[in-house]
Design an enzyme around this catalytic site. Structure first.
Site, short mmCIF file in Angstrom:
data_model
loop_
_atom_site.label_atom_id
_atom_site.label_comp_id
_atom_site.label_asym_id
_atom_site.label_seq_id
_atom_site.Cartn_x
_atom_site.Cartn_y
_atom_site.Cartn_z
N GLY A 1 -21.96 5.36 -0.39
CA GLY A 1 -21.17 6.20 -1.54
C GLY A 1 -20.98 5.28 -2.90
O GLY A 1 -21.89 4.70 -3.14
N LYS B 1 0.92 -1.06 -0.06
CA LYS B 1 0.00 -0.05 -0.03
C LYS B 1 1.01 1.11 0.03
O LYS B 1 1.99 1.09 0.41
CB LYS B 1 -0.92 0.06 1.28
CG LYS B 1 -2.02 0.75 1.27
CD LYS B 1 -3.17 0.12 0.53
CE LYS B 1 -4.52 1.02 0.50
NZ LYS B 1 -5.82 0.25 0.11
P1 NAD Z 1 -17.09 6.36 -0.50
O1 NAD Z 1 -16.18 7.28 0.03
O2 NAD Z 1 -17.48 6.38 -2.07
O3 NAD Z 1 -18.19 6.19 0.45
C1 NAD Z 1 -18.44 6.12 1.65
C2 NAD Z 1 -19.65 6.72 2.26
O4 NAD Z 1 -19.83 6.69 3.53
C3 NAD Z 1 -19.97 8.33 1.69
O5 NAD Z 1 -21.10 8.56 1.05
C4 NAD Z 1 -20.13 8.79 2.85
O6 NAD Z 1 -20.68 10.24 3.02
C5 NAD Z 1 -20.25 7.85 3.84
N1 NAD Z 1 -20.12 8.15 5.27
C6 NAD Z 1 -18.97 8.70 5.96
N2 NAD Z 1 -18.92 8.81 7.14
C7 NAD Z 1 -20.07 8.16 7.57
C8 NAD Z 1 -20.87 7.73 8.89
N3 NAD Z 1 -20.36 8.01 9.94
N4 NAD Z 1 -22.14 6.93 8.62
C9 NAD Z 1 -22.68 6.85 7.42
N5 NAD Z 1 -22.22 7.13 6.21
C10 NAD Z 1 -21.05 7.61 6.49
O7 NAD Z 1 -16.19 5.11 -0.38
P2 NAD Z 1 -16.45 3.76 -1.11
O8 NAD Z 1 -15.34 3.49 -2.10
O9 NAD Z 1 -17.89 3.20 -1.52
O10 NAD Z 1 -15.75 2.55 0.09
C11 NAD Z 1 -16.68 2.30 0.97
C12 NAD Z 1 -15.92 1.30 2.06
O11 NAD Z 1 -15.68 0.20 1.52
C13 NAD Z 1 -14.44 2.11 2.60
O12 NAD Z 1 -14.48 1.50 3.88
C14 NAD Z 1 -13.56 1.48 1.53
O13 NAD Z 1 -12.41 1.29 2.16
C15 NAD Z 1 -14.39 -0.12 1.56
N6 NAD Z 1 -13.84 -0.68 0.20
C16 NAD Z 1 -14.07 -0.18 -1.01
C17 NAD Z 1 -13.66 -0.61 -1.94
C18 NAD Z 1 -13.87 -0.18 -3.38
O14 NAD Z 1 -13.76 -0.69 -4.62
N7 NAD Z 1 -14.31 1.25 -3.50
C19 NAD Z 1 -13.17 -1.98 -2.24
C20 NAD Z 1 -12.86 -2.41 -0.92
C21 NAD Z 1 -13.15 -1.71 0.14
#
Ligand code: NAD
Length: 354
Positions: A182, A80
């Site tokens: 998100g 990472k």
């Molecule tokens: P993102 O930033 O697009 O979405 C996260 C969402 O959570 C946002 O809409 C944000 O407003 C909301 N949020 C923040 N704090 C919050 C709270 N306290 N309560 C409720 N909602 C809250 O991120 P993403 O890409 O959708 O990823 C979401 C999670 O999945 C993260 O933990 C990320 O590490 C994990 N993840 C994502 C991927 C990927 O392909 N994008 C892959 C593996 C893991």
């Protein structure tokens, strides 16, 4: 804590600090393990309170990638990177290309991809300096944004859990509470509604909530109320550490299956979930659809085979739940064991081959 002490704690192989005075690049690339293959993991562009916080984060995240890729059956190690700066003010062509040179100096031991604060377009820019980049834009023949793939994998994991709990993998008429809509969460809501599930959602972002309510008929609840919401599956898809000694006793679900990384606030929370009668599907297996998708783009992206590989997350979760039951351990530990055993058994063969 000194750098070598920090690296030694989890026996990382290598940490590389990159610097470019002209652009303001300050990067840390952590390679936790290359036992199963090149260390693949995203670059996080983020403002940390201090350098130690950045180092601790990149070490923790790179170790997590080792486990994620090993458990997913990929020929990849764990790495990472973080760029310690405000993406909105300092990101530039010079900075990204200087960073590309840093990656290139590792000769393929580390392959980068997008993460918080970086985009597929940034990957295309870095690609101009080094070939060790995955997750390129679709128009460049890459796999693009991995979020839909991650959501597809979460659904596969939910099917495994549904089969275990209710004897049938179908998700229609199940109620799923999604915390965070998100990129992954909103795609997950769309898939669940398409399958006939009822979705309850929360988010700090009102526009994101309005979109899932209008487009998919999701019911909206308050940020804190999501923990007390009666549902079949609770799906953490926002930030880490949402499962804790405070929140677990409040949950009114049969299972937790979500995309967020590091959902457990502390190690004991996996046992706490079991003690509360909640089936926990380990986060790093549930959310491995993204890395499977990105990895399949390293040597020319083939969406169909990537999709089939992601659907196999269902079988992976089933095997982990079986193992947890047989060994009397929690599913999180069972998943760690799967990863550790694969590294121990296949890793030495790979070194010998090289
Ligand atoms: P993102 O930033 O697009 O979405 C996260 C969402 O959570 C946002 O809409 C944000 O407003 C909301 N949020 C923040 N704090 C919050 C709270 N306290 N309560 C409720 N909602 C809250 O991120 P993403 O890409 O959708 O990823 C979401 C999670 O999945 C993260 O933990 C990320 O590490 C994990 N993840 C994502 C991927 C990927 O392909 N994008 C892959 C593996 C893991």
């Amino acid at each position: 804590m000194g750098v070598f002490d920090a690296i030694g704690l989890d026996t990382h192989e290598e940490v590389l600090f990159g610097y470019d005075r002209v652009s303001g690049l300050r990067s840390i690339i952590a390679i936790h393990s290359t036992a199963l293959g090149p260390a693949l993991g995203g670059t996080r562009f983020f403002v940390y309170p201090d350098e130690e916080a950045a180092l601790v984060d990149v070490l923790r995240l790179s170790k997590g990638m080792t486990y994620k890729s090993a458990a997913a059956g990929l020929d990849l190690g764990g790495g990472k990177a973080v760029i310690v700066a405000d993406a909105d003010t300092v990101k530039s062509e010079r900075l990204l290309r200087a960073y590309g040179n840093v990656i290139d100096s590792l000769g393929g031991r580390y392959i980068t991809a997008q993460d918080v604060g970086t985009t597929t377009e940034d990957m295309a820019m870095i690609r101009r300096q080094t070939r060790w980049v995955a997750g390129l834009p679709v128009e460049d023949g890459g796999s693009g944004d991995p979020s839909p793939a991650t959501a597809r994998g979460v659904v596969a994991a939910m099917r495994a859990v549904a089969e275990r709990l209710w004897g049938n993998e179908a998700l229609n008429d199940r109620t799923v509470a999604v915390q965070g809509v998100g990129k992954v969460g909103s795609d997950l809501v769309a898939r669940l509604v398409e399958l006939g599930a009822n979705v309850i959602a929360t988010d700090v972002n009102q526009a994101a909530l309005d979109a899932v309510a209008t487009d998919h008929g999701a019911k909206i609840v308050g940020l804190d109320d999501i923990y007390d919401t009666e549902c079949d599956i609770f799906a953490p898809c926002a930030l880490g550490a949402s499962l804790s000694a405070d929140t677990i006793p409040r949950l009114r679900c049969a299972a937790v299956v979500g995309s967020a990384n590091n959902q457990l606030a502390e190690e004991g929370d996996a046992d706490r979930l079991t003690a509360n009668g909640i089936l926990y599907a380990p986060d790093f297996v549930v959310n491995s659809g993204g890395i499977i998708d990105v990895a399949s783009g390293v040597d020319g992206y083939r969406p169909e085979s990537a999709g089939l590989a992601i659907d196999r997350i269902k079988a992976a979760v089933t095997a982990i739940l079986d193992r947890a039951e047989q060994r009397g351990i929690n599913p999180h530990r069972a998943a760690e064991e799967v990863a550790e055993e694969r590294i121990a058994s296949v890793g030495p063969l790979r070194h010998r081959y090289r």
